[in-house]
Design a protein around this motif. Structure first.
Motif, short mmCIF file in Angstrom:
data_model
loop_
_atom_site.label_atom_id
_atom_site.label_comp_id
_atom_site.label_asym_id
_atom_site.label_seq_id
_atom_site.Cartn_x
_atom_site.Cartn_y
_atom_site.Cartn_z
N LEU A 217 1.17 -1.22 0.01
CA LEU A 217 -0.15 0.01 0.11
C LEU A 217 0.62 1.59 -0.42
CD1 LEU A 217 -2.85 -1.15 2.82
CD2 LEU A 217 -3.09 -0.84 0.02
N ARG A 218 2.13 0.94 0.86
CA ARG A 218 2.73 2.45 0.04
C ARG A 218 4.54 2.75 -0.41
NH1 ARG A 218 4.89 3.22 6.60
NH2 ARG A 218 3.84 2.90 8.19
N LYS A 219 3.60 0.98 -1.40
CA LYS A 219 4.48 0.88 -2.83
C LYS A 219 5.97 0.97 -2.69
CE LYS A 219 1.04 3.66 -5.41
NZ LYS A 219 1.05 4.31 -6.23
N LEU A 220 5.93 0.22 -1.51
CA LEU A 220 7.55 0.11 -0.80
C LEU A 220 7.68 -1.64 -1.78
CD1 LEU A 220 7.97 0.16 2.68
CD2 LEU A 220 9.31 1.49 1.31
N LEU A 221 6.58 -1.99 -2.37
CA LEU A 221 6.90 -2.90 -2.69
C LEU A 221 5.70 -3.17 -4.39
CD1 LEU A 221 6.57 -6.26 -1.18
CD2 LEU A 221 8.17 -5.62 -2.46
N ASN A 222 5.75 -3.16 -5.15
CA ASN A 222 4.68 -3.39 -5.90
C ASN A 222 5.15 -4.39 -7.71
OD1 ASN A 222 7.55 -2.81 -8.05
ND2 ASN A 222 6.47 -0.84 -8.48
N TYR A 223 4.61 -4.34 -7.91
CA TYR A 223 4.29 -5.59 -8.63
C TYR A 223 5.23 -6.37 -10.08
CZ TYR A 223 2.96 -9.45 -12.38
OH TYR A 223 2.95 -10.78 -13.29
N SER A 224 6.37 -5.46 -9.84
CA SER A 224 7.62 -5.70 -11.15
C SER A 224 8.25 -5.78 -10.25
CB SER A 224 7.48 -4.28 -11.88
OG SER A 224 8.66 -3.47 -11.48
N ALA A 225 8.22 -5.31 -9.02
CA ALA A 225 9.64 -5.99 -7.92
C ALA A 225 8.92 -7.13 -7.62
CB ALA A 225 9.75 -4.64 -6.57
N LEU A 226 8.29 -7.71 -7.46
CA LEU A 226 8.05 -8.96 -6.37
C LEU A 226 8.04 -10.11 -8.34
CD1 LEU A 226 3.93 -9.82 -5.73
CD2 LEU A 226 6.51 -10.83 -4.43
N GLU A 227 7.70 -9.59 -9.04
CA GLU A 227 8.20 -9.99 -10.16
C GLU A 227 9.63 -10.10 -10.88
OE1 GLU A 227 7.28 -7.97 -13.62
OE2 GLU A 227 6.30 -9.72 -15.31
#
Lengths: 240, 240
Positions: A217-227
């Motif tokens: 939610l804080r955008k420390l992580l996002n989809y592309s980082a997870l990928e």
DNA sequence: GTGCGTCCTGCATGAAACCGCAACTCGTTG
DNA sequence: CAACGAGTTGCGGTTTCATGCAGGACGCAC
């Protein structure tokens, strides 16, 4: 001068094409790629030293592509042009910039003027140009207070991937307890607690899962980082 | 005819504006909003019955806005125009469409022609037009095999929010064991296991966290779904 | 050097989570 | 009605998590 544009949205691509032509009269050729893979290939084939790169692309994202390109030719100048200033992106980019490379990070919401200035500064003057909003994040990310150390970010990614404490310990060469220690710090900084302040008796949150949510939610992580992290994990799993 | 365009990207907005003018000569007024909040307000003020809506917007996403608009005037016709066909979006849209409403879902990658056809079909003919790629997802989502029931999706969201089993039980009015049962089913369908096939002895994955990751990677969840779920959770927490 | 701060580590405990076994409730089908 | 399947619930056992306490290693400043 040859400029390579890597961007998956056709509208944005043609807008960029125009902006490049207008800002850089010395540019005689503009090449376009519509995903990271094609971008890498074209960069290699044309030895392009000037690239404008979108971050979020379906096939292979901009960070991956930039890393591969910089690995071959670290002097390549890349302007990242993105919709978002998620901390995950900013971190991702900072992590891969070679020493002394000229690069830029401009948001798509920036004005035409700003984009053109950035193009000239980076490609002609070899200056780094970082959007002030992004800059803010970078500095917050460096300043000690309220920010995350690399090791904390590392465990965050690891629990986001769904690893157990034990697996993290093996992967990062730590003891079980140390992993748990880092998790403590992470929970503190993310301000996640099991219980609500109102009623300390009923525990509502699974800290591990909650931390990941809050980070998202804080955008420390996002989809592309997870990928990206998942791909690295799979590599590591193969090697055991 | 009046058409309202809700889209945060200026390039896409002007492209839409042109497409609408070209496809619908009977349209005399085009109004534009650059986020969900402004969109809702304009829809109310102008009583617009024809809306083209982006899904992913920073301030308030398209699903939220559409829900609010349909709540007031269920006969409103909305064409969703999105970059992605994530199952999370498709599910989110299906969930809020009023009975018998005419709506559409077209991907931004569709051709000009397809977009214009969709505009005419929905706004003039009151037909539903669903992109075939999206349609595929919808049906997979309905067909029994390999898909998720609503209750499984519900627990998925709950663990993604970081709730404990106990908290989920309270929230959904279930026993602890039932929650865990649903989780079992979820894990089965997502094919997450603690151990790798290679070495059944070392457990590597925290099932709960892993399930969330896999769901993200498969786009069963995405940022906007999380955001929405978090808002609902906060509401529920306040009521206790 | 001494002291201080930061990080790593082991041991220990109570709370969650994971999961097999089994009984019970429904709604559907033959 | 009987049989069946799907979903709920309780019980019990094992594993993993979260976290306090405490001892050690390392670097930095005085």
């Amino acid at each position: 001068m040859k400029v390579l544009i890597v961007e998956d949205d056709p509208l944005h691509r043609s807008y960029l094409h125009e902006a490049v032509s207008a800002a850089l009269p010395e540019c005689d050729t503009v090449i376009e790629a519509e995903n990271g893979i094609a971008g890498e290939r074209l960069a290699r084939d044309h030895r392009s030293a000037h690239i404008v790169m979108d971050l979020q692309m379906a096939n292979r994202n901009g960070i991956e592509a930039a890393r591969a390109i910089w690995k071959e030719r670290p002097e390549t100048r890349i302007l990242f042009w993105s919709n978002y200033s998620d901390e995950a992106y900013v971190r991702g980019v900072s992590r891969i910039v070679p020493d002394g490379a000229a690069y830029g990070y401009v948001l798509k919401s920036a004005s035409d003027e700003r984009l053109k200035l950035a193009l000239r500064s980076i490609f002609v003057e070899s200056q780094c140009v970082i959007d002030r909003e992004v800059r803010g994040l970078q500095q917050k990310s460096l300043s000690h207070a309220r920010s995350f150390t690399d090791s904390e970010y590392e465990v965050l990614v690891d629990i986001a991937l769904g690893l157990t404490d034990r697996a993290i310990a093996r992967r990062r060469n730590l003891s079980l307890r140390s992993v748990q220690n880092r998790l403590q710090h992470l929970y503190d900084k993310l301000e996640v607690y099991q219980t609500t302040a109102a009623d300390p008796d009923d525990s509502r949150f699974n800290l591990r899962a909650r931390a990941v949510t809050v980070a998202f939610l804080r955008k420390l992580l996002n989809y592309s980082a997870l990928e990206r992290a998942e791909a690295e994990l799979q590599d590591w799993l193969r090697e055991h």
